[in-house]
Scaffold this active site. Structure first.
Site, PDB file in Angstrom:
ATOM      1  N   ASP A 219       0.808  -1.223   0.000  1.00 29.60           N
ATOM      2  CA  ASP A 219       0.000   0.000   0.000  1.00 29.60           C
ATOM      3  C   ASP A 219       0.839   1.269   0.000  1.00 29.60           C
ATOM      4  O   ASP A 219       0.451   2.295   0.571  1.00 29.60           O
ATOM      5  CB  ASP A 219      -0.977   0.007   1.193  1.00 29.60           C
ATOM      6  CG  ASP A 219      -1.846  -1.235   1.212  1.00 29.60           C
ATOM      7  OD1 ASP A 219      -2.188  -1.719   0.118  1.00 29.60           O
ATOM      8  OD2 ASP A 219      -2.170  -1.719   2.309  1.00 29.60           O
TER       9      ASP A 219
ATOM     10  N   LYS B 177       1.673   2.149  -5.102  1.00 29.47           N
ATOM     11  CA  LYS B 177       2.225   1.617  -6.360  1.00 29.47           C
ATOM     12  C   LYS B 177       1.291   1.919  -7.534  1.00 29.47           C
ATOM     13  O   LYS B 177       1.749   2.286  -8.615  1.00 29.47           O
ATOM     14  CB  LYS B 177       2.438   0.096  -6.234  1.00 29.47           C
ATOM     15  CG  LYS B 177       3.441  -0.273  -5.124  1.00 29.47           C
ATOM     16  CD  LYS B 177       3.597  -1.768  -4.980  1.00 29.47           C
ATOM     17  CE  LYS B 177       2.393  -2.476  -4.400  1.00 29.47           C
ATOM     18  NZ  LYS B 177       2.094  -2.150  -2.989  1.00 29.47           N
TER      19      LYS B 177
ATOM     20  N   GLY C 153      -4.545  -4.301  -3.798  1.00 36.29           N
ATOM     21  CA  GLY C 153      -5.522  -3.245  -4.058  1.00 36.29           C
ATOM     22  C   GLY C 153      -4.724  -2.026  -4.460  1.00 36.29           C
ATOM     23  O   GLY C 153      -4.087  -1.402  -3.623  1.00 36.29           O
ATOM     24  N   HIS C 154      -4.689  -1.737  -5.753  1.00 36.96           N
ATOM     25  CA  HIS C 154      -3.861  -0.637  -6.265  1.00 36.96           C
ATOM     26  C   HIS C 154      -4.779   0.482  -6.751  1.00 36.96           C
ATOM     27  O   HIS C 154      -5.559   0.303  -7.680  1.00 36.96           O
ATOM     28  CB  HIS C 154      -2.971  -1.140  -7.411  1.00 36.96           C
ATOM     29  CG  HIS C 154      -1.961  -2.155  -6.960  1.00 36.96           C
ATOM     30  ND1 HIS C 154      -1.029  -2.717  -7.802  1.00 36.96           N
ATOM     31  CD2 HIS C 154      -1.718  -2.687  -5.740  1.00 36.96           C
ATOM     32  CE1 HIS C 154      -0.275  -3.566  -7.114  1.00 36.96           C
ATOM     33  NE2 HIS C 154      -0.673  -3.566  -5.867  1.00 36.96           N
TER      34      HIS C 154
ATOM     35  N   GLN D  15       2.007  -6.206  -3.348  1.00 35.70           N
ATOM     36  CA  GLN D  15       2.544  -6.315  -1.990  1.00 35.70           C
ATOM     37  C   GLN D  15       3.908  -5.600  -1.934  1.00 35.70           C
ATOM     38  O   GLN D  15       4.088  -4.644  -2.664  1.00 35.70           O
ATOM     39  CB  GLN D  15       2.633  -7.771  -1.529  1.00 35.70           C
ATOM     40  CG  GLN D  15       1.289  -8.447  -1.322  1.00 35.70           C
ATOM     41  CD  GLN D  15       0.673  -8.972  -2.608  1.00 35.70           C
ATOM     42  OE1 GLN D  15       1.327  -9.633  -3.390  1.00 35.70           O
ATOM     43  NE2 GLN D  15      -0.581  -8.692  -2.835  1.00 35.70           N
TER      44      GLN D  15
HETATM   45  P1  GDP Z   1      -0.779   0.298  -3.533  1.00 35.18           P
HETATM   46  O1  GDP Z   1      -1.356  -0.992  -3.045  1.00 35.18           O
HETATM   47  O2  GDP Z   1       0.692   0.365  -3.301  1.00 35.18           O
HETATM   48  O3  GDP Z   1      -1.135   0.607  -4.964  1.00 35.18           O
HETATM   49  O4  GDP Z   1      -1.430   1.430  -2.639  1.00 35.18           O
HETATM   50  P2  GDP Z   1      -3.006   1.569  -2.235  1.00 35.18           P
HETATM   51  O5  GDP Z   1      -3.749   2.025  -3.417  1.00 35.18           O
HETATM   52  O6  GDP Z   1      -3.475   0.345  -1.545  1.00 35.18           O
HETATM   53  O7  GDP Z   1      -2.918   2.676  -1.112  1.00 35.18           O
HETATM   54  C1  GDP Z   1      -2.377   3.922  -1.365  1.00 35.18           C
HETATM   55  C2  GDP Z   1      -3.446   4.985  -1.027  1.00 35.18           C
HETATM   56  O8  GDP Z   1      -2.838   6.239  -0.964  1.00 35.18           O
HETATM   57  C3  GDP Z   1      -4.517   5.115  -2.107  1.00 35.18           C
HETATM   58  O9  GDP Z   1      -5.709   5.499  -1.491  1.00 35.18           O
HETATM   59  C4  GDP Z   1      -3.979   6.212  -2.994  1.00 35.18           C
HETATM   60  O10 GDP Z   1      -5.017   6.915  -3.687  1.00 35.18           O
HETATM   61  C5  GDP Z   1      -3.321   7.114  -1.978  1.00 35.18           C
HETATM   62  N1  GDP Z   1      -2.136   7.846  -2.445  1.00 35.18           N
HETATM   63  C6  GDP Z   1      -1.162   7.452  -3.309  1.00 35.18           C
HETATM   64  N2  GDP Z   1      -0.200   8.388  -3.400  1.00 35.18           N
HETATM   65  C7  GDP Z   1      -0.565   9.386  -2.567  1.00 35.18           C
HETATM   66  C8  GDP Z   1       0.038  10.631  -2.200  1.00 35.18           C
HETATM   67  O11 GDP Z   1       1.119  11.003  -2.635  1.00 35.18           O
HETATM   68  N3  GDP Z   1      -0.639  11.382  -1.263  1.00 35.18           N
HETATM   69  C9  GDP Z   1      -1.835  11.004  -0.737  1.00 35.18           C
HETATM   70  N4  GDP Z   1      -2.423  11.779   0.155  1.00 35.18           N
HETATM   71  N5  GDP Z   1      -2.429   9.852  -1.071  1.00 35.18           N
HETATM   72  C10 GDP Z   1      -1.793   9.053  -1.969  1.00 35.18           C
HETATM   73  P1  IMO Z   2      -0.863  -4.258  -2.232  1.00 34.35           P
HETATM   74  O1  IMO Z   2      -0.421  -4.826  -3.563  1.00 34.35           O
HETATM   75  C1  IMO Z   2      -0.909  -4.703   2.082  1.00 34.35           C
HETATM   76  C2  IMO Z   2      -1.043  -8.796   3.644  1.00 34.35           C
HETATM   77  C3  IMO Z   2      -2.297  -9.219   4.364  1.00 34.35           C
HETATM   78  C4  IMO Z   2      -1.704 -10.203   5.355  1.00 34.35           C
HETATM   79  C5  IMO Z   2      -0.619 -10.896   4.528  1.00 34.35           C
HETATM   80  C6  IMO Z   2      -1.045 -12.217   3.920  1.00 34.35           C
HETATM   81  O2  IMO Z   2      -2.154  -3.526  -2.310  1.00 34.35           O
HETATM   82  O3  IMO Z   2       0.243  -3.495  -1.615  1.00 34.35           O
HETATM   83  P2  IMO Z   2      -2.625 -12.853   1.897  1.00 34.35           P
HETATM   84  O4  IMO Z   2      -4.092 -12.589   1.669  1.00 34.35           O
HETATM   85  O5  IMO Z   2      -1.751 -12.299   0.820  1.00 34.35           O
HETATM   86  O6  IMO Z   2      -2.332 -14.294   2.169  1.00 34.35           O
HETATM   87  O7  IMO Z   2      -2.284 -12.068   3.258  1.00 34.35           O
HETATM   88  O8  IMO Z   2      -0.282  -9.969   3.500  1.00 34.35           O
HETATM   89  N1  IMO Z   2      -1.274  -8.260   2.267  1.00 34.35           N
HETATM   90  C7  IMO Z   2      -1.183  -6.971   1.950  1.00 34.35           C
HETATM   91  N2  IMO Z   2      -0.957  -5.881   2.724  1.00 34.35           N
HETATM   92  N3  IMO Z   2      -1.025  -4.567   0.746  1.00 34.35           N
HETATM   93  C8  IMO Z   2      -1.221  -5.638  -0.048  1.00 34.35           C
HETATM   94  O9  IMO Z   2      -1.207  -5.572  -1.388  1.00 34.35           O
HETATM   95  C9  IMO Z   2      -1.348  -6.912   0.554  1.00 34.35           C
HETATM   96  N4  IMO Z   2      -1.557  -8.154   0.088  1.00 34.35           N
HETATM   97  C10 IMO Z   2      -1.500  -8.982   1.155  1.00 34.35           C
HETATM   98  O10 IMO Z   2      -2.918  -8.133   4.998  1.00 34.35           O
HETATM   99  O11 IMO Z   2      -1.060  -9.505   6.379  1.00 34.35           O
HETATM  100 MG    MG Z   3      -2.868  -1.669  -1.799  1.00 32.83          MG
END
Ligand code: GDP
Ligand code: IMO
Ligand code: MG
Length: 429
Positions: free
Chosen positions: A16, A19, A43-44, A227
């Site tokens: 998270d 990415k 979840g991207h 991840q």
């Molecule tokens: P990922 O799994 O690495 O793609 O990240 P996620 O989408 O799960 O979580 C990142 C969260 O931060 C999302 O809600 C994005 O919209 C938000 N986000 C990404 N870059 C920034 C940033 O530079 N500033 C802020 N405030 N939010 C951001």
């Molecule tokens: P992105 O790509 C954050 C964590 C789960 C749990 C562990 C194992 O959005 O960064 P799983 O369901 O993969 O067997 O769970 O890994 N986990 C993540 N945490 N971002 C993710 O993906 C994750 N995918 C799995 O919360 O701790």
């Molecule tokens: Mg994510």
């Protein structure tokens, strides 16, 4: 001179990091987007012109019309999720021809998701991993024990019937004898799977060969990791990890490309740290500051909606991840979330019963005994969400970025100052 142009983008913490947003920003220059490991546990998030889209299985480049998106062999694909996600996008008029799925990717079956939940329940308190419940672990177990179904099996009803017959027998033994559940009737599993196969078949292609051609033709290929390094099955905080190779090396087994195809590794680092699920997290902040980071950063899981645990930057952890990924450049995200936090804490070492530890331990179980030793850097109060250039940032924000570059010996090529596509400072990444 090689004309190869292959970027690998990986997370440096516990996921998270943002990415999805970074992939989206680089996207206008990219020809081929690839997901290569993990599954719908990811979840991207992409926010373009105020509109938010969360990708779980599909590459975050899917919003760019006409480009090729690839689901590589290293993925575990939940067909229902795949069809939901493609259905939603294509109903908005996306071009179907540009998605290719590897026949060698594994299929997450309903019994994998059931097993994921049953295993978590049976682990009990203190032993749960806190998985996303998406069947990831059980599906990879089947892959490696050679009891898996691949996409090529799913799209061939005869093979599907033959393999599923004995696989389901095995699964039903587990459901009935180990968990006291009812057995799954064959037709209830086979019939929906056959239909998923029919629906996915048009997308199936030799993705290794497609990528090989794209790389050799000098196309810009972006490999999107899911991840992050500290969740890696080998190098992460085992057993509190996911079941795939989330650090850079996973990109090769997950696509069939070779290590020397790679031109650059982009490491995505959040300006603070979050973790969702169980497991050690030395810099987790249980005070008001942790709450504020969660609130200001919107730190709730993009897949499960769970509140993310929040804390400060952890330098030994990041050094470890940077080495592991071979990072050439850093994309630093969510710098805006630190605005108004007062002094910013950065963990530079740990205290283990009076002993100073400066490196990430091999046995990560001991992390729970580590107390972070913090250095304090001055914060800033100015709103930075409209900053377009590095020089627009307040002095203390600039110093924080420079600090990260120095400790990680890696340049910061991009800075996120808000969730939207255009809330980004591009320093020539
Ligand atoms: P990922 O799994 O690495 O793609 O990240 P996620 O989408 O799960 O979580 C990142 C969260 O931060 C999302 O809600 C994005 O919209 C938000 N986000 C990404 N870059 C920034 C940033 O530079 N500033 C802020 N405030 N939010 C951001
Ligand atoms: P992105 O790509 C954050 C964590 C789960 C749990 C562990 C194992 O959005 O960064 P799983 O369901 O993969 O067997 O769970 O890994 N986990 C993540 N945490 N971002 C993710 O993906 C994750 N995918 C799995 O919360 O701790
Ligand atoms: Mg994510």
């Amino acid at each position: 001179m090689s004309n190869k142009n292959v970027d690998l983008l990986v997370g440096a913490q516990w996921g998270d990091e943002g990415k999805g947003k970074v992939v989206d920003i680089l996207g206008s220059e990219v020809d081929v987007f690839v997901r290569y490991q993990g599954g719908a546990n990811a979840g991207h998030t992409v926010v373009a012109d105020g509109q938010k889209v969360v990708f779980h299985l599909l590459p975050s480049g899917m919003l760019y019309p006409g480009k090729l998106c690839v689901l590589g062999n290293g993925l575990v694909i939940d067909p229902e999720q795949f069809l939901n996600e493609t259905g939603e996008l294509f109903s908005k008029g996306q071009d179907k021809a540009r998605l290719a799925v590897s026949p060698h990717a594994h299929v997450v079956m309903p019994y994998h998701k059931m097993l994921d939940k049953l295993q978590e329940e049976s682990r009990g308190k203190g032993r749960k991993i806190g998985t996303t419940g998406r069947g990831i672990g059980p599906c990879y177990v089947d892959k490696y024990s050679r009891s898996g179904l691949r996409i090529e099996d799913l799209i061939n009803p005869d093979v599907l019937r033959e393999r599923l017959t004995y696989i389901l027998e095995e699964k039903n033994q587990i459901f009935t004898k180990l968990y006291g559940q009812k057995p799954l009737p064959f037709d209830e599993v086979f019939e929906p799977a056959r239909k998923w196969g029919e629906a996915i078949a048009p997308y199936v292609d030799d993705t290794r060969a497609l990528l090989r051609r794209a790389v050799d033709e000098g196309k810009h290929v972006l490999l999107e990791g899911a991840q992050a390094a500290l969740l890696d099955i080998d190098h992460g905080t085992y057993p509190y990890v996911t079941s795939s190779s989330t650090s850079a090396s996973g990109a090769f087994t997950g696509t069939g490309l070779a290590p020397n195809d790679l031109t650059r590794v982009i490491s995505v680092v959040k300006a603070y740290t979050t973790r969702v699920g169980e497991g050690p997290f030395p810099t987790e902040d249980f005070t008001e500051a942790g709450e504020t980071l969660r609130k200001n950063g919107g730190e709730f899981g993009a897949t499960t909606g769970r509140p993310r645990r929040c804390g400060w930057l952890d330098v030994p952890a990041l050094k470890y991840a940077t080495e592991l990924n071979g990072a050439n450049v850093i994309a630093l995200t969510k710098l805006d979330v630190l605005t108004g936090m007062g002094d910013i804490k950065v963990c530079t070492s740990y205290d283990r019963n009076g002993e100073k530890v400066t490196s990430w331990p091999t046995d990560t179980r001991v992390l729970s005994e580590f107390k972070p030793v913090y250095e304090t850097l001055p914060g800033w109060d100015e709103d930075i969400t409209e900053c377009k250039n590095f020089d627009d940032l307040p002095e203390n924000a600039k110093s924080y970025v420079r600090y990260i570059e120095e400790v990680l010996h890696t340049p910061v090529g991009l800075i996120g100052v808000g969730p939207d596509r255009n809330q980004t400072i591009n320093r020539g990444i």
